[in-house]
Motif scaffolding. Structure first.
Motif, mmCIF file in Angstrom:
data_model
loop_
_atom_site.group_PDB
_atom_site.id
_atom_site.type_symbol
_atom_site.label_atom_id
_atom_site.label_comp_id
_atom_site.label_asym_id
_atom_site.label_seq_id
_atom_site.Cartn_x
_atom_site.Cartn_y
_atom_site.Cartn_z
ATOM 1 N N GLU A 1 0.835 -1.204 0.000
ATOM 2 C CA GLU A 1 0.000 0.000 0.000
ATOM 3 C C GLU A 1 0.870 1.253 0.000
ATOM 4 N N THR A 2 1.959 1.237 0.747
ATOM 5 C CA THR A 2 2.868 2.377 0.774
ATOM 6 C C THR A 2 3.429 2.649 -0.615
ATOM 7 N N ALA A 3 3.819 1.586 -1.330
ATOM 8 C CA ALA A 3 4.319 1.753 -2.701
ATOM 9 C C ALA A 3 3.234 2.303 -3.614
ATOM 10 N N HIS A 4 2.028 1.764 -3.489
ATOM 11 C CA HIS A 4 0.927 2.199 -4.354
ATOM 12 C C HIS A 4 0.582 3.668 -4.127
ATOM 13 N N ARG A 5 0.706 4.141 -2.897
ATOM 14 C CA ARG A 5 0.319 5.526 -2.596
ATOM 15 C C ARG A 5 1.229 6.545 -3.262
ATOM 16 N N ILE A 6 2.441 6.137 -3.630
ATOM 17 C CA ILE A 6 3.308 7.058 -4.375
ATOM 18 C C ILE A 6 3.426 6.613 -5.827
ATOM 19 N N GLY A 7 2.479 5.766 -6.270
ATOM 20 C CA GLY A 7 2.382 5.418 -7.680
ATOM 21 C C GLY A 7 3.318 4.327 -8.147
ATOM 22 N N ILE A 8 3.803 3.459 -7.250
ATOM 23 C CA ILE A 8 4.739 2.404 -7.637
ATOM 24 C C ILE A 8 4.049 1.051 -7.567
ATOM 25 N N LEU A 9 4.079 0.311 -8.673
ATOM 26 C CA LEU A 9 3.595 -1.061 -8.710
ATOM 27 C C LEU A 9 4.798 -2.001 -8.650
ATOM 28 N N HIS A 10 4.722 -3.032 -7.839
ATOM 29 C CA HIS A 10 5.851 -3.951 -7.715
ATOM 30 C C HIS A 10 5.913 -4.914 -8.899
ATOM 31 N N ARG A 11 4.807 -5.591 -9.199
ATOM 32 C CA ARG A 11 4.616 -6.483 -10.349
ATOM 33 C C ARG A 11 5.357 -7.825 -10.258
ATOM 34 N N ASP A 12 6.031 -8.114 -9.154
ATOM 35 C CA ASP A 12 6.666 -9.428 -9.027
ATOM 36 C C ASP A 12 6.682 -9.871 -7.565
ATOM 37 N N ILE A 13 5.541 -9.709 -6.882
ATOM 38 C CA ILE A 13 5.445 -10.159 -5.495
ATOM 39 C C ILE A 13 5.350 -11.684 -5.483
ATOM 40 N N LYS A 14 6.223 -12.310 -4.737
ATOM 41 C CA LYS A 14 6.257 -13.770 -4.631
ATOM 42 C C LYS A 14 7.077 -14.129 -3.396
ATOM 43 N N PRO A 15 6.995 -15.362 -2.926
ATOM 44 C CA PRO A 15 7.728 -15.728 -1.702
ATOM 45 C C PRO A 15 9.227 -15.486 -1.775
ATOM 46 N N ALA A 16 9.848 -15.707 -2.934
ATOM 47 C CA ALA A 16 11.300 -15.522 -3.042
ATOM 48 C C ALA A 16 11.705 -14.072 -2.877
ATOM 49 N N ASN A 17 10.777 -13.143 -3.101
ATOM 50 C CA ASN A 17 11.081 -11.723 -2.940
ATOM 51 C C ASN A 17 10.673 -11.184 -1.580
ATOM 52 N N VAL A 18 10.386 -12.082 -0.655
ATOM 53 C CA VAL A 18 10.090 -11.685 0.727
ATOM 54 C C VAL A 18 11.206 -12.240 1.608
ATOM 55 N N LEU A 19 12.097 -11.357 2.037
ATOM 56 C CA LEU A 19 13.193 -11.747 2.914
ATOM 57 C C LEU A 19 12.741 -11.633 4.372
ATOM 58 N N THR A 20 13.617 -12.007 5.292
ATOM 59 C CA THR A 20 13.292 -11.923 6.717
ATOM 60 C C THR A 20 14.423 -11.204 7.437
ATOM 61 N N THR A 21 14.085 -10.150 8.187
ATOM 62 C CA THR A 21 15.107 -9.374 8.881
ATOM 63 C C THR A 21 15.586 -10.110 10.129
ATOM 64 N N ASP A 22 16.595 -9.522 10.766
ATOM 65 C CA ASP A 22 17.114 -10.092 12.017
ATOM 66 C C ASP A 22 16.040 -10.164 13.100
ATOM 67 N N TYR A 23 15.029 -9.310 12.996
ATOM 68 C CA TYR A 23 13.997 -9.242 14.024
ATOM 69 C C TYR A 23 12.747 -10.044 13.637
#
Length: 488
Positions: A128-150
């Protein structure tokens, strides 16, 4: 079998020491470096020399700029620096997330329902944050979701993003078929916000099921097979007894075949997941959205004072059901009632006690004024004010409908008729409802098999008698009772 290419050598970057290769893609390699000052580990994405043409460089620069605009979000990977190495290869320096990405996790472990919902809500805030400034991701998938130290999910790889709200046609360069929306396979379709919402829903579905939505464990899964199922087949049940029917319904709607059948925004998808959390009596996950209210006070003389005393929190908690894509503007509070008139100057002979009483009165009025301002500003910003993290009761805002208004009426006049030599066509009329309604349906008696349908017509191809149930769905995800009808 296609031979995997060897990784390119890591570039020499002054002030950084190469540690090891993290991974390789079609056009780039990602390496782990140790930064000397400040001391930290960073991931460096380096474009291949053979892919360093002008077009690729422009796309790489665009990715760096896009991620830089978004990387303050807690669920988007942070970008530190972008430059060109001495050998001419562009590189992108970013936050190092040491834990396995979601693609590795869903293939190797069973992810709990509560965690999958929590990940979905946090990613919805990022999208939603990306969309609000007009940015579409177009490749959301599990491999593009990393996990931080927290333990937070962090969305990455905006390499094929576009700065647009919708793009007709065009190439779907680099898109990942198993999580791509049906319209991505049509030449003249509009690819907009709905495509990201579909992929977001498909990603959460994958975390729950342990496989992509239209992957057949017993059949062929070529690109053509997957595309055919994505375009034509209903979303299969997740098949987990610990996943409630409401969660399945949320994901089915997010993955509707037509964009208009999906949630109108990533934020509304996140709020639908929050309602599932509430139903399951889980601790509440915040929907992190940008706070733009301070920008509305730039012309006010008291801008700095307002920011200091009443800066609004930037998270939306369970129960915040407004689907507005932009937070409501904040305005300066109206002046309060006039205080008591200042007394005229006292003569030198005034009693000391009275002279001491006047500063105390002024201090009291100042405290009251501060409280009034904070309360008024909080009321004006109530759609974005979070409730307590552990609370399960929605904050009482005007935008939360009553129970009567929340649940829509069922479809009107549902009936079915078989056309000669063709499928059974079920039709119904839209009930009276002030907001927008969509519909889901299932074969009567088959739980957790709900599918979306566009419009008020449904064709079921079955040689026998068929009984279906159809329910209305509001733009906030609330379901009506099911209407049923049979035809044969």
């Amino acid at each position: 079998m296609v031979k995997k290419r060897p990784p390119a050598p890591p570039p020499e970057i002054p002030g950084f020491e190469f540690i090891r290769l993290l991974g390789s893609g079609g056009f780039s390699d990602v390496f782990l470096y140790e930064q000397e000052l400040p001391r930290r580990r960073v991931a460096v994405k380096v474009l291949l020399a053979q892919a360093s043409g002008e077009t690729a460089r422009q796309q790489f620069v665009a990715e760096a700029n896009l991620m830089a605009q978004l990387s303050t979000h807690p669920s988007i990977v942070t970008i530190y620096h972008a430059d060109t190495a001495a050998d001419g290869r562009p590189y992108l320096m970013m936050e190092y997330c040491p834990r396995p990405n979601m693609s590795v996790r869903y293939r190797s472990e069973r992810i709990a329902v509560a965690e999958a919902i929590r990940i979905g809500i946090r990613l919805a805030g990022a999208v939603e944050t990306a969309h609000r400034i007009g940015i579409l991701h177009r490749d959301i998938k599990p491999a593009n979701v990393l996990t931080t130290d927290y333990g937070w999910p962090a969305l990455t790889d905006f390499g094929i993003s576009v700065v647009s709200t919708a793009t007709p046609g065009g190439e779907a360069v680099g898109m990942s078929i198993p999580w791509a929306a049906p319209e991505f396979f049509a030449d003249d379709a509009v690819r907009g916000v709905g495509g990201d919402i579909y992929s977001l829903g498909a990603t959460v579905y994958t975390l729950l099921k342990g496989a992509s939505p239209f992957e057949d464990p017993d059949g062929p899964n070529s690109a053509l097979d997957l595309i055919t199922r994505i375009e034509r087949s209903a979303v299969p049940p997740i098949g987990r007894p610990d996943a409630p029917a409401s969660l399945e319904s949320v994901l089915v709607r997010a993955m509707a075949k037509r964009p208009e059948g999906r949630y109108p925004s990533a934020a509304s998808f996140g709020r639908a997941l929050q309602r599932v959390e509430q139903e399951m009596q889980l601790s509440q996950t915040s929907l992190d959205l940008p706070d733009t209210s301070w920008a509305q006070t730039e012309g006010s003389e008291d801008t700095d004072d307002l920011r200091t005393r009443a800066r609004m929190v930037t998270t939306v908690q369970q129960g915040m059901v407004s689907d507005s894509s932009v937070p409501p503007p904040i305005s300066a509070p109206p002046p309060g009632p006039a205080g008591p008139a200042a007394p005229p100057p006292q003569p030198n002979g005034e009693e000391p006690e009275k002279r001491r009483r006047w500063p105390a009165l002024l201090a009291s009025l100042a405290v009251v004024a501060v409280i009034v301002v904070v309360v008024i500003i909080g009321a004006l910003n109530s759609p974005d004010v979070p409730i307590n993290e552990t609370s399960t009761t929605p904050a009482p805002t005007e935008e939360i409908p009553t129970d009567t208004l929340e649940i829509p009426p069922p479809p009107v006049g549902l009936e079915g008729e078989r056309s000669p030599g063709g499928p059974i066509r079920f039709t119904w009329a839209a009930p009276e409802w002030e907001g927008e309604l969509t519909y889901i349906w299932r074969i009567q008696g088959e739980q957790n098999t709900e599918r979306t349908v566009g419009g008020t017509t449904l064709d079921v191809d079955d040689p026998g008698t068929v009984c279906v149930e159809v329910a209305s769905v509001t733009d906030r995800g609330s379901l009506s009772e099911y209407a049923s009808a049979c035809a044969g």
